[in-house]
Design an enzyme around this catalytic site. Sequence first.
Site, PDB file in Angstrom:
ATOM      1  N   ASP A   7       0.877  -1.176   0.000  1.00 25.10           N
ATOM      2  CA  ASP A   7       0.000   0.000   0.000  1.00 25.10           C
ATOM      3  C   ASP A   7       0.918   1.231   0.000  1.00 25.10           C
ATOM      4  O   ASP A   7       2.136   1.110  -0.172  1.00 25.10           O
ATOM      5  CB  ASP A   7      -0.992  -0.035   1.177  1.00 25.10           C
ATOM      6  CG  ASP A   7      -0.343   0.199   2.535  1.00 25.10           C
ATOM      7  OD1 ASP A   7       0.906   0.291   2.601  1.00 25.10           O
ATOM      8  OD2 ASP A   7      -1.069   0.290   3.540  1.00 25.10           O
ATOM      9  N   HIS A   8       0.335   2.408   0.217  1.00 27.20           N
ATOM     10  CA  HIS A   8       1.121   3.647   0.183  1.00 27.20           C
ATOM     11  C   HIS A   8       2.212   3.667   1.256  1.00 27.20           C
ATOM     12  O   HIS A   8       3.289   4.199   1.031  1.00 27.20           O
ATOM     13  CB  HIS A   8       0.195   4.856   0.353  1.00 27.20           C
ATOM     14  CG  HIS A   8      -0.664   4.779   1.586  1.00 27.20           C
ATOM     15  ND1 HIS A   8      -1.716   3.874   1.697  1.00 27.20           N
ATOM     16  CD2 HIS A   8      -0.610   5.440   2.769  1.00 27.20           C
ATOM     17  CE1 HIS A   8      -2.281   4.024   2.881  1.00 27.20           C
ATOM     18  NE2 HIS A   8      -1.614   4.947   3.559  1.00 27.20           N
ATOM     19  N   CYS A  63       3.088  -3.160   4.098  1.00 27.74           N
ATOM     20  CA  CYS A  63       2.259  -2.016   4.496  1.00 27.74           C
ATOM     21  C   CYS A  63       3.004  -1.309   5.625  1.00 27.74           C
ATOM     22  O   CYS A  63       4.191  -1.572   5.833  1.00 27.74           O
ATOM     23  CB  CYS A  63       0.831  -2.426   4.879  1.00 27.74           C
ATOM     24  SG  CYS A  63       0.670  -3.445   6.355  1.00 27.74           S
ATOM     25  N   THR A  65       2.692  -1.284   9.079  1.00 25.48           N
ATOM     26  CA  THR A  65       3.072  -2.173  10.182  1.00 25.48           C
ATOM     27  C   THR A  65       3.299  -3.608   9.741  1.00 25.48           C
ATOM     28  O   THR A  65       3.861  -4.406  10.492  1.00 25.48           O
ATOM     29  CB  THR A  65       1.936  -2.229  11.217  1.00 25.48           C
ATOM     30  OG1 THR A  65       0.753  -2.705  10.532  1.00 25.48           O
ATOM     31  CG2 THR A  65       1.663  -0.881  11.842  1.00 25.48           C
ATOM     32  N   HIS A  96      10.262 -23.749   9.115  1.00 26.25           N
ATOM     33  CA  HIS A  96       9.184 -24.386   9.887  1.00 26.25           C
ATOM     34  C   HIS A  96       7.806 -24.208   9.255  1.00 26.25           C
ATOM     35  O   HIS A  96       6.960 -25.083   9.389  1.00 26.25           O
ATOM     36  CB  HIS A  96       9.138 -23.803  11.308  1.00 26.25           C
ATOM     37  CG  HIS A  96      10.298 -24.238  12.153  1.00 26.25           C
ATOM     38  ND1 HIS A  96      10.309 -24.091  13.523  1.00 26.25           N
ATOM     39  CD2 HIS A  96      11.481 -24.797  11.826  1.00 26.25           C
ATOM     40  CE1 HIS A  96      11.458 -24.556  14.004  1.00 26.25           C
ATOM     41  NE2 HIS A  96      12.196 -24.979  12.995  1.00 26.25           N
ATOM     42  N   ARG A 131       8.745 -33.097  10.618  1.00 26.36           N
ATOM     43  CA  ARG A 131       7.633 -32.876  11.555  1.00 26.36           C
ATOM     44  C   ARG A 131       6.817 -31.628  11.202  1.00 26.36           C
ATOM     45  O   ARG A 131       5.658 -31.494  11.598  1.00 26.36           O
ATOM     46  CB  ARG A 131       8.150 -32.788  12.993  1.00 26.36           C
ATOM     47  CG  ARG A 131       8.950 -31.534  13.314  1.00 26.36           C
ATOM     48  CD  ARG A 131       9.578 -31.609  14.697  1.00 26.36           C
ATOM     49  NE  ARG A 131      10.144 -30.348  15.144  1.00 26.36           N
ATOM     50  CZ  ARG A 131      11.319 -29.861  14.768  1.00 26.36           C
ATOM     51  NH1 ARG A 131      12.065 -30.529  13.901  1.00 26.36           N
ATOM     52  NH2 ARG A 131      11.773 -28.709  15.251  1.00 26.36           N
ATOM     53  N   HIS A 132       7.415 -30.724  10.448  1.00 25.79           N
ATOM     54  CA  HIS A 132       6.711 -29.492  10.088  1.00 25.79           C
ATOM     55  C   HIS A 132       5.723 -29.700   8.944  1.00 25.79           C
ATOM     56  O   HIS A 132       4.784 -28.927   8.794  1.00 25.79           O
ATOM     57  CB  HIS A 132       7.711 -28.400   9.711  1.00 25.79           C
ATOM     58  CG  HIS A 132       8.678 -28.095  10.805  1.00 25.79           C
ATOM     59  ND1 HIS A 132       8.289 -27.532  11.997  1.00 25.79           N
ATOM     60  CD2 HIS A 132      10.010 -28.323  10.902  1.00 25.79           C
ATOM     61  CE1 HIS A 132       9.344 -27.410  12.781  1.00 25.79           C
ATOM     62  NE2 HIS A 132      10.404 -27.885  12.142  1.00 25.79           N
TER      63      HIS A 132
HETATM   64  C1  RB5 Z   1      -1.797   2.882   6.480  1.00 22.63           C
HETATM   65  O1  RB5 Z   1      -1.870   4.088   7.138  1.00 22.63           O
HETATM   66  C2  RB5 Z   1      -1.622   1.743   7.470  1.00 22.63           C
HETATM   67  O2  RB5 Z   1      -2.748   1.630   8.267  1.00 22.63           O
HETATM   68  C3  RB5 Z   1      -1.338   0.467   6.739  1.00 22.63           C
HETATM   69  O3  RB5 Z   1      -0.206   0.615   5.953  1.00 22.63           O
HETATM   70  C4  RB5 Z   1      -1.070  -0.766   7.590  1.00 22.63           C
HETATM   71  O4  RB5 Z   1      -0.043  -0.528   8.497  1.00 22.63           O
HETATM   72  C5  RB5 Z   1      -2.257  -1.405   8.174  1.00 22.63           C
HETATM   73  O5  RB5 Z   1      -2.153  -2.422   8.873  1.00 22.63           O
END
Ligand code: RB5
Length: 141
Positions: A7-8, A63, A65, A96, A131-132
């Site tokens: 994403d951005h 993204c 996070t 794994h 095992r995995h």
């Molecule tokens: C975008 O602002 C942010 O929410 C997205 O990139 C992501 O981290 C969502 O989980």
Amino acid sequence: MIVLASDHAGYDLKEKIKKYLTNKKLEYVDLGTESNKSVDYPIYANKMADYMANNDCKGILICGTGIGMSIAINRHKHIRGALCHNKKTAILSRQHNNANVLILAGRNKKTVLTYKKIIDAFLTTNFEGGRHQKRVDMLSE
Ligand code: RB5
């Protein structure tokens, strides 16, 4: 072949990764996004899942996070997406979990500093099976 999408909030890191893969002479397909303009991450996770349903490849998905992309991509049965913040977890996600999508956090400074090591580990480590295998098989039941 490697398929990329973000994403951005993951766009800048995706562009760095494209240069890195090009330097390593590794082929990739970029499914977008194409700028820092705000977009909705599930669209790009779903695009990657659709692409991987028809092509034998690994994915790198980004993204801010890594959490939104993790939730979205892992709704698809043929995907095993792993959010990795370091080389060690990237190695274990392959050994794994037989992860086929590496998920990165584009707004995590440590990730941005170490993405090359994380990607190298993900792309070069093999699944251990044994095992995995049974556990991975259980994921698609
Ligand atoms: C975008 O602002 C942010 O929410 C997205 O990139 C992501 O981290 C969502 O989980």
